[in-house]
Write a protein that holds these residues in place. Structure first.
Motif, PDB file in Angstrom:
ATOM      1  N   LYS A  94       0.834  -1.212   0.000  1.00 28.15           N
ATOM      2  CA  LYS A  94       0.000   0.000   0.000  1.00 28.15           C
ATOM      3  C   LYS A  94       0.866   1.258   0.000  1.00 28.15           C
ATOM      4  N   GLU A  95       1.945   1.253   0.780  1.00 27.02           N
ATOM      5  CA  GLU A  95       2.853   2.408   0.831  1.00 27.02           C
ATOM      6  C   GLU A  95       3.518   2.662  -0.520  1.00 27.02           C
ATOM      7  N   HIS A  96       3.655   1.613  -1.325  1.00 24.42           N
ATOM      8  CA  HIS A  96       4.295   1.746  -2.636  1.00 24.42           C
ATOM      9  C   HIS A  96       3.256   1.835  -3.763  1.00 24.42           C
ATOM     10  N   ASP A  97       2.013   2.169  -3.418  1.00 29.15           N
ATOM     11  CA  ASP A  97       0.918   2.357  -4.378  1.00 29.15           C
ATOM     12  C   ASP A  97       0.651   1.124  -5.235  1.00 29.15           C
ATOM     13  N   LEU A  98       0.800  -0.057  -4.648  1.00 35.37           N
ATOM     14  CA  LEU A  98       0.462  -1.305  -5.339  1.00 35.37           C
ATOM     15  C   LEU A  98      -0.725  -1.946  -4.629  1.00 35.37           C
ATOM     16  N   ALA A  99      -1.475  -2.758  -5.342  1.00 34.05           N
ATOM     17  CA  ALA A  99      -2.647  -3.424  -4.763  1.00 34.05           C
ATOM     18  C   ALA A  99      -2.204  -4.383  -3.664  1.00 34.05           C
ATOM     19  N   ILE A 100      -2.913  -4.400  -2.560  1.00 37.52           N
ATOM     20  CA  ILE A 100      -2.530  -5.238  -1.421  1.00 37.52           C
ATOM     21  C   ILE A 100      -2.771  -6.717  -1.686  1.00 37.52           C
ATOM     22  N   GLY A 101      -3.558  -7.040  -2.702  1.00 33.50           N
ATOM     23  CA  GLY A 101      -3.868  -8.442  -2.981  1.00 33.50           C
ATOM     24  C   GLY A 101      -3.060  -9.048  -4.102  1.00 33.50           C
ATOM     25  N   ILE A 102      -1.938  -8.434  -4.470  1.00 34.08           N
ATOM     26  CA  ILE A 102      -1.113  -8.994  -5.540  1.00 34.08           C
ATOM     27  C   ILE A 102      -0.632 -10.391  -5.171  1.00 34.08           C
ATOM     28  N   PHE A 103      -0.199 -10.563  -3.941  1.00 31.77           N
ATOM     29  CA  PHE A 103       0.321 -11.848  -3.483  1.00 31.77           C
ATOM     30  C   PHE A 103      -0.771 -12.644  -2.773  1.00 31.77           C
ATOM     31  N   GLY A 162       5.035   2.597  -6.886  1.00 36.52           N
ATOM     32  CA  GLY A 162       4.160   2.294  -8.004  1.00 36.52           C
ATOM     33  C   GLY A 162       4.683   1.249  -8.962  1.00 36.52           C
ATOM     34  N   LYS A 163       5.698   0.472  -8.552  1.00 37.85           N
ATOM     35  CA  LYS A 163       6.292  -0.462  -9.499  1.00 37.85           C
ATOM     36  C   LYS A 163       7.011  -1.609  -8.787  1.00 37.85           C
TER      37      LYS A 163
END
Length: 170
Positions: free
Chosen positions: A59-68, A115-116
């Motif tokens: 979340k802090e890196h602007d990625l979806a929390i459910g990727i993993f 974001g990446k």
């Protein structure tokens, strides 16, 4: 005389106890460098190094929390290089709301930036066939997955120059 021996004995026992405690700390340090996977996470917890949950890191890196997958809670992050290693208990597939499917190895690595997540190893997605996911970027409300097929060919096969053959469509 008994008082002197008691004081000397107490001092000596105190010194030995401090050495033993220091030795245990050194054992934990050497153990954490020699252990890989989720066990290192446990050793860091025992040493007092608490890390934030993986979902919070994403979340802090602007990625979806459910990727993993949900059970992927242990990870290592080198904050200097951005190298992220996520440990997953077993090889698995996860289906998502949009019918996409990701397949995970037991260890997924990548370079984490805002974001990446780039240079990914250990993750595939189904696009007609299973293709290796190499990068995930976040753009507002969308995630962009870069996936492709890597094929190795003999370098010698491309040493002879050939003319191109005309085709109707690209």
């Amino acid at each position: 005389m008994d008082q002197i021996l008691n004081k000397v004995g107490a001092y000596w026992i105190g010194q030995k106890a401090n050495q033993e405690i220091d030795s245990v700390g050194d054992d934990f340090n050497s153990l954490s460098t020699s252990i890989s996977g989720g066990s290192k996470w446990l050793v860091n917890k025992l040493k007092g190094k608490m890390q934030k949950p993986l979902t919070e890191l994403l979340k802090e890196h602007d990625l979806a929390i459910g990727i993993f997958p949900r059970d992927a809670t242990n990870y290592e992050l080198n904050e200097e290089t951005g190298k992220l290693i996520v440990y997953i208990p077993s090889i698995c597939e996860v289906g998502y709301r949009d019918s996409s499917v990701l397949r995970f190895s037991t260890v997924v690595t990548g370079n984490l930036e805002k974001g990446k997540l780039a240079g990914i190893e250990g993750m595939k997605t189904k696009v007609m066939i299973w293709a290796k996911v190499t990068c995930i970027t976040s753009d507002g409300g969308k995630l962009h997955f870069t996936a492709g097929i890597k094929k190795s060919r003999n370098k010698h096969a491309y040493e002879v120059l050939r003319d191109g053959v005309s085709v109707d469509k690209f």
